[in-house]
Design a protein around this motif. Structure first.
Motif, PDB file in Angstrom:
ATOM      1  N   LEU A  56      31.759  -5.347 -47.891  1.00  0.00           N
ATOM      2  CA  LEU A  56      31.191  -6.384 -47.029  1.00  0.00           C
ATOM      3  C   LEU A  56      32.021  -6.552 -45.755  1.00  0.00           C
ATOM      4  O   LEU A  56      31.472  -6.606 -44.644  1.00  0.00           O
ATOM      5  CB  LEU A  56      31.137  -7.715 -47.780  1.00  0.00           C
ATOM      6  N   LEU A  57      33.337  -6.624 -45.913  1.00  0.00           N
ATOM      7  CA  LEU A  57      34.200  -6.973 -44.794  1.00  0.00           C
ATOM      8  C   LEU A  57      34.600  -5.780 -43.932  1.00  0.00           C
ATOM      9  O   LEU A  57      35.156  -5.964 -42.848  1.00  0.00           O
ATOM     10  CB  LEU A  57      35.453  -7.684 -45.324  1.00  0.00           C
ATOM     11  N   LEU A  58      34.317  -4.546 -44.398  1.00  0.00           N
ATOM     12  CA  LEU A  58      34.698  -3.354 -43.646  1.00  0.00           C
ATOM     13  C   LEU A  58      33.498  -2.552 -43.129  1.00  0.00           C
ATOM     14  O   LEU A  58      33.689  -1.580 -42.409  1.00  0.00           O
ATOM     15  CB  LEU A  58      35.577  -2.441 -44.502  1.00  0.00           C
ATOM     16  N   GLU A  59      32.299  -2.952 -43.500  1.00  0.00           N
ATOM     17  CA  GLU A  59      31.110  -2.226 -43.068  1.00  0.00           C
ATOM     18  C   GLU A  59      30.221  -3.139 -42.225  1.00  0.00           C
ATOM     19  O   GLU A  59      30.395  -4.363 -42.207  1.00  0.00           O
ATOM     20  CB  GLU A  59      30.328  -1.707 -44.289  1.00  0.00           C
ATOM     21  N   GLU A  60      29.269  -2.535 -41.526  1.00  0.00           N
ATOM     22  CA  GLU A  60      28.309  -3.326 -40.755  1.00  0.00           C
ATOM     23  C   GLU A  60      27.546  -4.265 -41.690  1.00  0.00           C
ATOM     24  O   GLU A  60      27.274  -3.912 -42.834  1.00  0.00           O
ATOM     25  CB  GLU A  60      27.319  -2.390 -40.053  1.00  0.00           C
ATOM     26  N   PRO A  61      27.188  -5.443 -41.203  1.00  0.00           N
ATOM     27  CA  PRO A  61      27.387  -5.956 -39.842  1.00  0.00           C
ATOM     28  C   PRO A  61      28.676  -6.764 -39.661  1.00  0.00           C
ATOM     29  O   PRO A  61      28.934  -7.266 -38.573  1.00  0.00           O
ATOM     30  CB  PRO A  61      26.170  -6.862 -39.654  1.00  0.00           C
ATOM     31  N   TYR A  62      29.493  -6.893 -40.721  1.00  0.00           N
ATOM     32  CA  TYR A  62      30.664  -7.764 -40.640  1.00  0.00           C
ATOM     33  C   TYR A  62      31.911  -7.074 -40.089  1.00  0.00           C
ATOM     34  O   TYR A  62      32.780  -7.722 -39.511  1.00  0.00           O
ATOM     35  CB  TYR A  62      30.988  -8.333 -42.027  1.00  0.00           C
ATOM     36  N   GLY A  63      32.062  -5.779 -40.313  1.00  0.00           N
ATOM     37  CA  GLY A  63      33.298  -5.122 -39.922  1.00  0.00           C
ATOM     38  C   GLY A  63      33.074  -3.672 -39.541  1.00  0.00           C
ATOM     39  O   GLY A  63      31.939  -3.201 -39.430  1.00  0.00           O
ATOM     40  N   ILE A  64      34.194  -2.966 -39.368  1.00  0.00           N
ATOM     41  CA  ILE A  64      34.164  -1.540 -39.046  1.00  0.00           C
ATOM     42  C   ILE A  64      35.231  -0.846 -39.883  1.00  0.00           C
ATOM     43  O   ILE A  64      36.215  -1.474 -40.302  1.00  0.00           O
ATOM     44  CB  ILE A  64      34.406  -1.276 -37.547  1.00  0.00           C
ATOM     45  N   PRO A  65      35.093   0.463 -40.129  1.00  0.00           N
ATOM     46  CA  PRO A  65      36.041   1.161 -41.007  1.00  0.00           C
ATOM     47  C   PRO A  65      37.480   1.167 -40.513  1.00  0.00           C
ATOM     48  O   PRO A  65      38.401   1.321 -41.314  1.00  0.00           O
ATOM     49  CB  PRO A  65      35.476   2.588 -41.063  1.00  0.00           C
ATOM     50  N   SER A 327      35.232 -18.448 -39.788  1.00  0.00           N
ATOM     51  CA  SER A 327      34.627 -18.266 -41.105  1.00  0.00           C
ATOM     52  C   SER A 327      33.387 -17.400 -40.938  1.00  0.00           C
ATOM     53  O   SER A 327      32.781 -17.358 -39.861  1.00  0.00           O
ATOM     54  CB  SER A 327      34.251 -19.615 -41.737  1.00  0.00           C
ATOM     55  N   ILE A 328      33.043 -16.683 -41.992  1.00  0.00           N
ATOM     56  CA  ILE A 328      31.810 -15.908 -41.971  1.00  0.00           C
ATOM     57  C   ILE A 328      30.881 -16.445 -43.051  1.00  0.00           C
ATOM     58  O   ILE A 328      31.321 -16.995 -44.063  1.00  0.00           O
ATOM     59  CB  ILE A 328      32.060 -14.403 -42.179  1.00  0.00           C
ATOM     60  N   ILE A 329      29.600 -16.293 -42.815  1.00  0.00           N
ATOM     61  CA  ILE A 329      28.564 -16.754 -43.742  1.00  0.00           C
ATOM     62  C   ILE A 329      28.004 -15.550 -44.477  1.00  0.00           C
ATOM     63  O   ILE A 329      27.623 -14.549 -43.858  1.00  0.00           O
ATOM     64  CB  ILE A 329      27.426 -17.480 -42.990  1.00  0.00           C
TER      65      ILE A 329
END
Length: 354
Positions: A56-65, A327-329
């Motif tokens: 969740l936190l490293l892939e789209e849409p929340y993050g990047i590798p 914060s993220i939802i």
């Protein structure tokens, strides 16, 4: 007007930081207590039963590798102020210098450890064990973090392998929290400048694949820790003072990914190699400089014998900067979230309880 999330949505409080350009997303709140009587066991629970949080936190849409995630958890040792679990695109490393520098900064900035002017010392608990932290605070700003590097040693010295489309490559292998292939950048025609980043990633990937296909590596206490994942490009070493050296460096960690920093574990691996070659003495320091002109300073603090290996004790010093406090939802109706294995460990907010 404030945002009102979906009734079933959960939130995570984050402190985004970077050290040497490597972004570490620190998860401060929103995760329920994880099972396990050590931080290592809690890491293994996430890996085996709730890996969706990492994704969740490293892939789209929340993050990047290219990012990392550090989840703050309660320490299981009474000596430690907090525990942390490191999550990266390749999985769950048991230790990382840049992530430790960022996490240590975050616990100070978030008030989990009271900031005091000058140097202060505390202990964090990583999956690898207890880590001593020395933090320098000036005018209420965390100016430097010095953390223990993992004991590091040379497993293989100047082996050769044929790599398709590259040719014969000479490499050494160090363990410093993970197994690193160490290669001379100059021998491969690299100057270690930012314009070479894509070519460095492609070259490293080919070399790592060739080594993985030919052989595996075993740690003297941990045993099989999986295929060799990392490669560290080494530039020439320049002596700046009697006890201080500097070298350009670049660390490959995943297909297409060269770390923005030189990495703490990569710097520890370099110290192990310099000791193996008789090029460094106790108290000497090596500054590794990245493609983006950022650096970490590794200090060679001594050696000890572990079986047939001479193991290098070391510290890593760097500075972390806070990028965002947010914060993220996490919305269960979001089709972009592909792995919901983590949802059961998210805490209910006060709104949920009502």
């Amino acid at each position: 007007m404030s945002y009102r999330p979906h009734a079933q949505a959960k939130s995570l409080r984050l402190l985004d930081t970077h050290a040497g350009g490597d972004v570490s997303r620190i998860v401060l709140d929103g995760i329920a207590d994880l099972p396990g009587d050590t931080v290592r066991a809690r890491m293994e629970y996430l890996r085996d039963d709730a890996d969706g949080l990492r994704r969740l936190l490293l892939e789209e849409p929340y993050g990047i590798p290219e990012m990392s995630v550090d989840l703050i958890v309660p320490a299981t040792s009474p000596q430690a102020v907090a525990g942390y679990i490191i999550m990266e695109v390749m999985g769950y490393p048991i230790y990382s210098g840049s992530n430790t520098i960022c996490t240590a900064t975050a616990v100070l900035e978030a008030g989990l450890v009271e900031k005091r002017e000058g140097w202060q010392r505390f202990i964090l608990e990583a999956p690898a064990g207890l880590v001593q932290i020395d933090a320098l605070v000036k005018d209420d700003v965390v100016e430097a973090i010095t953390c223990e590097g993992l004991p590091s040693y040379i497993d293989t010295y100047r082996a050769s392998i044929h790599v398709p489309d590259i040719g014969d490559v000479t490499y050494s292998v160090a363990y410093s929290g993970g197994f690193y292939a160490l290669v001379d950048a100059t021998e491969l025609g690299f100057k270690l400048v930012k314009e070479e980043e894509r070519q460095l990633a492609d070259c490293a990937h080919r070399i790592v694949e060739a080594i993985q296909a030919e052989r595996g590596f075993s740690h003297y206490t941990l045993g099989d820790v999986g295929p060799l994942p990392f490669l560290h490009f080494m530039g020439p070493v320049h002596q700046i003072a009697d006890d201080f050296y500097r070298s350009r460096s670049a660390t490959y960690v995943h297909p297409g990914v060269i770390c923005r920093s030189t990495t703490g574990t990569g710097t520890s691996a370099r110290l192990a190699l310099m000791n193996h070659e008789g090029r460094i003495q106790t108290g000497d320091k090596l500054e590794t400089v990245s493609l983006r002109e950022t650096g970490f300073i590794g200090e060679f603090t001594g050696t000890h014998q572990a079986g047939e290996h001479q193991v290098v004790d070391n510290t890593i010093t760097g500075k972390s900067y806070v990028l965002a406090d947010s914060s993220i939802i996490v919305n269960p109706e979001d089709p972009m979230v592909k792995d919901w294995s983590f949802y059961h460990i998210l805490e209910s907010s006060d709104d949920d309880a009502s």
